[in-house]
Every structure is written in C-alpha cells, then in structure tokens.
Design a protein around this motif. Structure first.
Motif, PDB file in Angstrom:
ATOM      1  N   LEU A 225       0.816  -1.481   0.077  1.00 41.77           N
ATOM      2  CA  LEU A 225       0.011   0.051  -0.110  1.00 41.77           C
ATOM      3  C   LEU A 225       0.900   1.333  -0.042  1.00 41.77           C
ATOM      4  O   LEU A 225       0.570   2.309  -0.950  1.00 41.77           O
ATOM      5  N   CYS A 226       1.964   1.366   0.842  1.00 47.59           N
ATOM      6  CA  CYS A 226       3.002   2.454   0.969  1.00 47.59           C
ATOM      7  C   CYS A 226       3.524   2.608  -0.439  1.00 47.59           C
ATOM      8  O   CYS A 226       3.534   3.836  -0.898  1.00 47.59           O
ATOM      9  N   ALA A 227       4.102   1.508  -1.169  1.00 51.29           N
ATOM     10  CA  ALA A 227       4.508   1.591  -2.477  1.00 51.29           C
ATOM     11  C   ALA A 227       3.864   1.829  -3.729  1.00 51.29           C
ATOM     12  O   ALA A 227       4.049   2.748  -4.443  1.00 51.29           O
ATOM     13  N   THR A 228       2.490   1.623  -3.461  1.00 58.77           N
ATOM     14  CA  THR A 228       1.330   2.018  -4.580  1.00 58.77           C
ATOM     15  C   THR A 228       1.123   3.427  -4.569  1.00 58.77           C
ATOM     16  O   THR A 228       0.835   4.076  -5.454  1.00 58.77           O
ATOM     17  N   THR A 229       1.116   4.011  -3.248  1.00 56.71           N
ATOM     18  CA  THR A 229       0.360   5.269  -3.063  1.00 56.71           C
ATOM     19  C   THR A 229       1.769   6.351  -2.797  1.00 56.71           C
ATOM     20  O   THR A 229       1.371   7.438  -2.451  1.00 56.71           O
ATOM     21  N   TRP A 230       2.887   5.890  -2.877  1.00 50.05           N
ATOM     22  CA  TRP A 230       4.074   6.798  -2.687  1.00 50.05           C
ATOM     23  C   TRP A 230       4.104   7.985  -3.703  1.00 50.05           C
ATOM     24  O   TRP A 230       4.574   9.045  -3.202  1.00 50.05           O
ATOM     25  N   ASN A 231       3.756   7.800  -4.977  1.00 54.07           N
ATOM     26  CA  ASN A 231       3.785   8.876  -5.678  1.00 54.07           C
ATOM     27  C   ASN A 231       2.698  10.095  -5.772  1.00 54.07           C
ATOM     28  O   ASN A 231       2.600  10.994  -6.435  1.00 54.07           O
ATOM     29  N   GLN A 232       1.624   9.851  -4.649  1.00 58.92           N
ATOM     30  CA  GLN A 232       0.710  10.705  -4.455  1.00 58.92           C
ATOM     31  C   GLN A 232       0.915  11.564  -3.329  1.00 58.92           C
ATOM     32  O   GLN A 232       1.637  11.086  -2.500  1.00 58.92           O
TER      33      GLN A 232
ATOM     34  N   LEU B 202       3.836   7.632   2.793  1.00 66.08           N
ATOM     35  CA  LEU B 202       4.524   7.640   4.093  1.00 66.08           C
ATOM     36  C   LEU B 202       3.324   7.861   5.350  1.00 66.08           C
ATOM     37  O   LEU B 202       3.778   7.305   6.367  1.00 66.08           O
ATOM     38  N   THR B 203       2.156   8.213   4.860  1.00 62.02           N
ATOM     39  CA  THR B 203       1.143   8.308   5.815  1.00 62.02           C
ATOM     40  C   THR B 203       0.506   7.146   6.346  1.00 62.02           C
ATOM     41  O   THR B 203       0.098   6.585   7.169  1.00 62.02           O
ATOM     42  N   TYR B 204       0.615   5.875   5.408  1.00 64.09           N
ATOM     43  CA  TYR B 204       0.278   4.444   5.559  1.00 64.09           C
ATOM     44  C   TYR B 204       1.699   3.732   6.323  1.00 64.09           C
ATOM     45  O   TYR B 204       1.073   2.598   6.426  1.00 64.09           O
ATOM     46  N   ALA B 205       2.696   4.317   6.509  1.00 65.21           N
ATOM     47  CA  ALA B 205       3.895   3.729   7.097  1.00 65.21           C
ATOM     48  C   ALA B 205       3.647   3.097   8.358  1.00 65.21           C
ATOM     49  O   ALA B 205       4.406   1.921   8.455  1.00 65.21           O
ATOM     50  N   PRO B 206       2.960   3.485   9.225  1.00 64.74           N
ATOM     51  CA  PRO B 206       2.743   2.896  10.646  1.00 64.74           C
ATOM     52  C   PRO B 206       2.078   1.621  10.243  1.00 64.74           C
ATOM     53  O   PRO B 206       2.303   0.841  11.169  1.00 64.74           O
ATOM     54  N   ILE B 207       1.448   1.265   9.395  1.00 62.92           N
ATOM     55  CA  ILE B 207       0.856  -0.299   9.092  1.00 62.92           C
ATOM     56  C   ILE B 207       1.683  -1.283   9.039  1.00 62.92           C
ATOM     57  O   ILE B 207       1.690  -2.193   9.981  1.00 62.92           O
ATOM     58  N   PRO B 208       2.678  -1.096   7.962  1.00 62.54           N
ATOM     59  CA  PRO B 208       3.679  -2.208   7.980  1.00 62.54           C
ATOM     60  C   PRO B 208       4.602  -2.271   9.217  1.00 62.54           C
ATOM     61  O   PRO B 208       5.130  -3.243   9.617  1.00 62.54           O
TER      62      PRO B 208
END
Length: 175
Positions: free
Chosen positions: A113-120, A132-138
């Motif tokens: 998810l982090c990799a997929t949304t990295w360019n947004q 980066l905002t999804y990074a706490p999940i992994p």
C-alpha cells in the motif's frame, strides 16, 4: 542470547511506548491550536487536522504493538478460561499463530500500500506523500510480529520487569 534478545525487545518496547506517547502529546497540542486559529484568529490552519490524523494512526499501530507485549491488548477469555490445561495451551498457540499471520498480512500488504501510493501527495499537506502516511501499518505489523515471536519462543513477557538502560545500573554493576 536470550538475555540479549530480551534486552533488545525491551528497548523496542520502550521506543514504541515513547513514540505512541509523544504522538498523543503532540496531537493534544495541535488540536487546540487548530481550534484557536479558527475561532480566535479567524483563519483556520489547514495542517492541524491531517497531522493529528497521522499522529493518531502512528499512536494506534505503534501503541498496539506495545500493548500486545504488555498483555494489555483486548482478549476474550471466557471460553479459554474454562478449558483444561492442555487445550488452553493449544488455544494459546493457535492464537499466537493467527496473530503472526495477521502481522505478516499487515507488513506485506501495508508495504505494498505504501509503495502503491508513494507518488501521491496529501492534498492539505502537499509536501507529504500518501505512502508515508500509511507507513505505520507495516511498521506496526513488523513490531507486533517481533513481540508475537518473542511470546512464542521465549514466553509471555508481560509480567517481567522491563530492563532500563541507564548509567545508574552500569555504575552500580562496576562498584
């Protein structure tokens, strides 16, 4: 080896507690600023709400890892408390294996998810990447997995006193 691993996990646990605590403390300062800016200054800031939400996500996933190790996570023991000891142990093992699978899911799919949304980028914070905002999940998944494996291999550590790393203990050992 066991002591080294426990000391490392103690440090990781304390780091989780500090990160979660600082997230809540920072959030409790940011939210009043947003209210003050909107109602007293008459111009609302765009950053307090998204930053507070991000801090809440950090608190949730990192704090959950610490909570798991402390044995303070939510558990329903009504059925397992009534089981005979051998079935109780089997149920506990099953729970730990299922927890490990959930942690792996969080780590793998959270990283994707982090990799997929990295360019947004976050609309209200254009310099902040969505990935980066999804990074706490992994990160939370990996931390919790470490504590699950610790519980499986070394037993429950929730009742053991956490070793503190400070100079007082080192000096006392030298005397």
């Amino acid at each position: 080896m066991k002591d080294t691993l426990l000391r490392f996990n103690d440090g990781l646990y304390m780091t989780c507690i500090w990160v979660a605590g600082l997230s809540v403390a920072t959030m409790s300062l940011i939210i009043p600023w947003g209210i003050f800016a909107r109602y007293v200054l008459g111009s609302g800031s765009s950053w307090p709400e998204p930053v507070s939400i991000l801090l809440m996500v950090v608190f949730t996933f990192i704090g959950a890892a610490a909570s798991y190790r402390a044995g303070a996570h939510m558990a329903v023991n009504m059925l397992t408390d009534r089981l005979p000891p051998n079935l109780k142990q089997a149920a506990s093992l099953l729970v730990q294996v299922l927890m490990a699978l959930i942690c792996l899911f969080m780590a793998i799919w959270g990283a994707k998810l982090c990799a997929t949304t990295w360019n947004q980028f976050v609309a209200s914070l254009p310099s902040l990447r969505v990935g980066l905002t999804y990074a706490p999940i992994p990160i939370g998944g990996v931390l919790t997995l470490i504590f699950v494996l610790e519980k499986l291999l070394l037993g429950d550590q929730s009742h053991r006193r956490v070793v503190q790393f400070d100079l007082v203990e080192e000096n006392e050992g030298a005397a």
